[in-house]
Design an enzyme around this catalytic site. Structure first.
Site, mmCIF file in Angstrom:
data_model
loop_
_atom_site.group_PDB
_atom_site.id
_atom_site.type_symbol
_atom_site.label_atom_id
_atom_site.label_comp_id
_atom_site.label_asym_id
_atom_site.label_seq_id
_atom_site.Cartn_x
_atom_site.Cartn_y
_atom_site.Cartn_z
ATOM 1 N N SER A 268 0.685 -1.089 -0.053
ATOM 2 C CA SER A 268 -0.033 -0.192 0.228
ATOM 3 C C SER A 268 0.919 1.318 -0.041
ATOM 4 O O SER A 268 2.013 1.360 0.763
ATOM 5 C CB SER A 268 -1.037 0.141 1.288
ATOM 6 O OG SER A 268 -1.933 -1.067 1.206
HETATM 7 N N1 SAH Z 1 -1.499 -4.395 3.962
HETATM 8 C C1 SAH Z 1 -0.674 -4.735 2.810
HETATM 9 C C2 SAH Z 1 -1.379 -4.626 1.495
HETATM 10 C C3 SAH Z 1 -1.642 -5.609 0.534
HETATM 11 S S1 SAH Z 1 -2.546 -5.635 -0.973
HETATM 12 C C4 SAH Z 1 0.810 -4.142 2.674
HETATM 13 O O1 SAH Z 1 0.855 -3.139 3.135
HETATM 14 O O2 SAH Z 1 1.271 -4.637 1.852
HETATM 15 C C5 SAH Z 1 -3.890 -6.462 -0.171
HETATM 16 C C6 SAH Z 1 -3.877 -7.851 0.368
HETATM 17 O O3 SAH Z 1 -4.787 -8.399 0.491
HETATM 18 C C7 SAH Z 1 -3.181 -8.835 -0.614
HETATM 19 O O4 SAH Z 1 -1.875 -9.540 -0.164
HETATM 20 C C8 SAH Z 1 -4.431 -9.701 -0.920
HETATM 21 O O5 SAH Z 1 -3.594 -11.104 -1.436
HETATM 22 C C9 SAH Z 1 -4.884 -9.810 0.280
HETATM 23 N N2 SAH Z 1 -6.297 -10.384 0.262
HETATM 24 C C10 SAH Z 1 -7.164 -10.037 -0.530
HETATM 25 N N3 SAH Z 1 -8.472 -10.735 -0.348
HETATM 26 C C11 SAH Z 1 -8.262 -11.428 0.959
HETATM 27 C C12 SAH Z 1 -8.888 -12.055 1.710
HETATM 28 N N4 SAH Z 1 -10.179 -12.523 1.570
HETATM 29 N N5 SAH Z 1 -8.432 -12.457 3.027
HETATM 30 C C13 SAH Z 1 -7.223 -12.092 3.394
HETATM 31 N N6 SAH Z 1 -6.286 -11.392 2.487
HETATM 32 C C14 SAH Z 1 -6.870 -10.957 1.184
#
Ligand code: SAH
Length: 222
Positions: free
Chosen positions: A72
């Site tokens: 993010s």
């Molecule tokens: N907080 C993270 C953001 C990653 S992007 C950072 O700072 O790097 C969003 C993330 O949500 C991805 O890794 C994706 O695989 C995860 N994601 C998507 N749907 C999800 C679900 N149903 N349960 C858990 N994680 C999920």
């Protein structure tokens, strides 16, 4: 705030300088919570970036990580964390661990317990290793579907969803403590940052905070 120590990997004077600049920029963009700014100033984002992208670590932008996901944007991390209104002793659930950067920012708070869920096997593995290397200790790091929340560890004083949710998962509302906050970007292509505050068993306040763009919250594990 508790100063978690990033023991193994390097944090150069250059990185620290770039991080101070980033904190200044986030302040200019309207982030006010001193603890949030301190956490961003403390966490070496370059340790959470994919290799080859390290030079961009302190640009205020999202970047690709494994499994077609993104780390993010720092502003978004700061904005969502500020909306959580964290207090000492809070249990926080993060949906979408990804790179672990947002998790590390949460862990930089004093006295907060952090639970985090990731649905992509590859990211779960990579980030588990990274947490070990950096001695970062969420209370639980779960491979699973965040749509279900984490009923065994509920209730939570705060829940943060870091992927775009087409709809608000009911289990997440149900797993909020009274007074608890759910911060979730809601929508398909674009999302509206939304905060629910639980006022009673069935009563929630809902407030919106502008448009953002996230990778989608997907169902089940992968
Ligand atoms: N907080 C993270 C953001 C990653 S992007 C950072 O700072 O790097 C969003 C993330 O949500 C991805 O890794 C994706 O695989 C995860 N994601 C998507 N749907 C999800 C679900 N149903 N349960 C858990 N994680 C999920």
């Amino acid at each position: 705030m508790e100063l978690i120590t990033f023991v193994v990997m390097t944090d150069s004077a250059k990185h620290q300088g770039q991080r101070r600049q980033l904190v200044k920029l986030l302040q200019e963009k309207g982030i006010k919570d001193a603890k949030v700014l301190a956490a961003i100033g403390h966490v070496p984002r370059h340790l959470f970036m994919d290799s080859g992208l390290e030079d961009y670590s302190y640009a205020d932008r999202a970047y690709p990580i494994a499994a077609d996901q993104t780390i993010s944007q720092p502003y978004t991390v700061a904005f969502q964390t500020e909306l959580l209104e964290l207090k000492k002793g809070d249990c926080v659930l993060e949906i979408g661990t990804g790179s672990g950067y947002q998790t590390a920012v949460l862990l930089a708070y004093e006295g907060i317990k952090v639970y985090t869920i990731e649905r992509q096997q590859e990211l779960f593995k990579n980030t588990s290793l990274l947490f070990k290397k950096l001695s970062l200790k969420p209370k639980k790091f779960v491979f699973g579907d965040g749509y279900q929340g984490l009923p065994d560890a509920a209730p939570f004083q705060a829940i943060i969803v870091t992927a775009g949710a087409p709809t608000v998962p009911k289990p997440l509302l149900e797993q909020l403590a009274i007074g608890g906050r759910l911060v979730i970007p809601v929508g398909d292509k674009d999302q509206i940052m939304t905060r629910y505050v639980r006022k009673g068993a069935k009563a929630f306040d809902r407030k919106t905070f502008g448009n953002f763009r996230f990778v989608p919250l997907l169902k089940d594990k992968n």
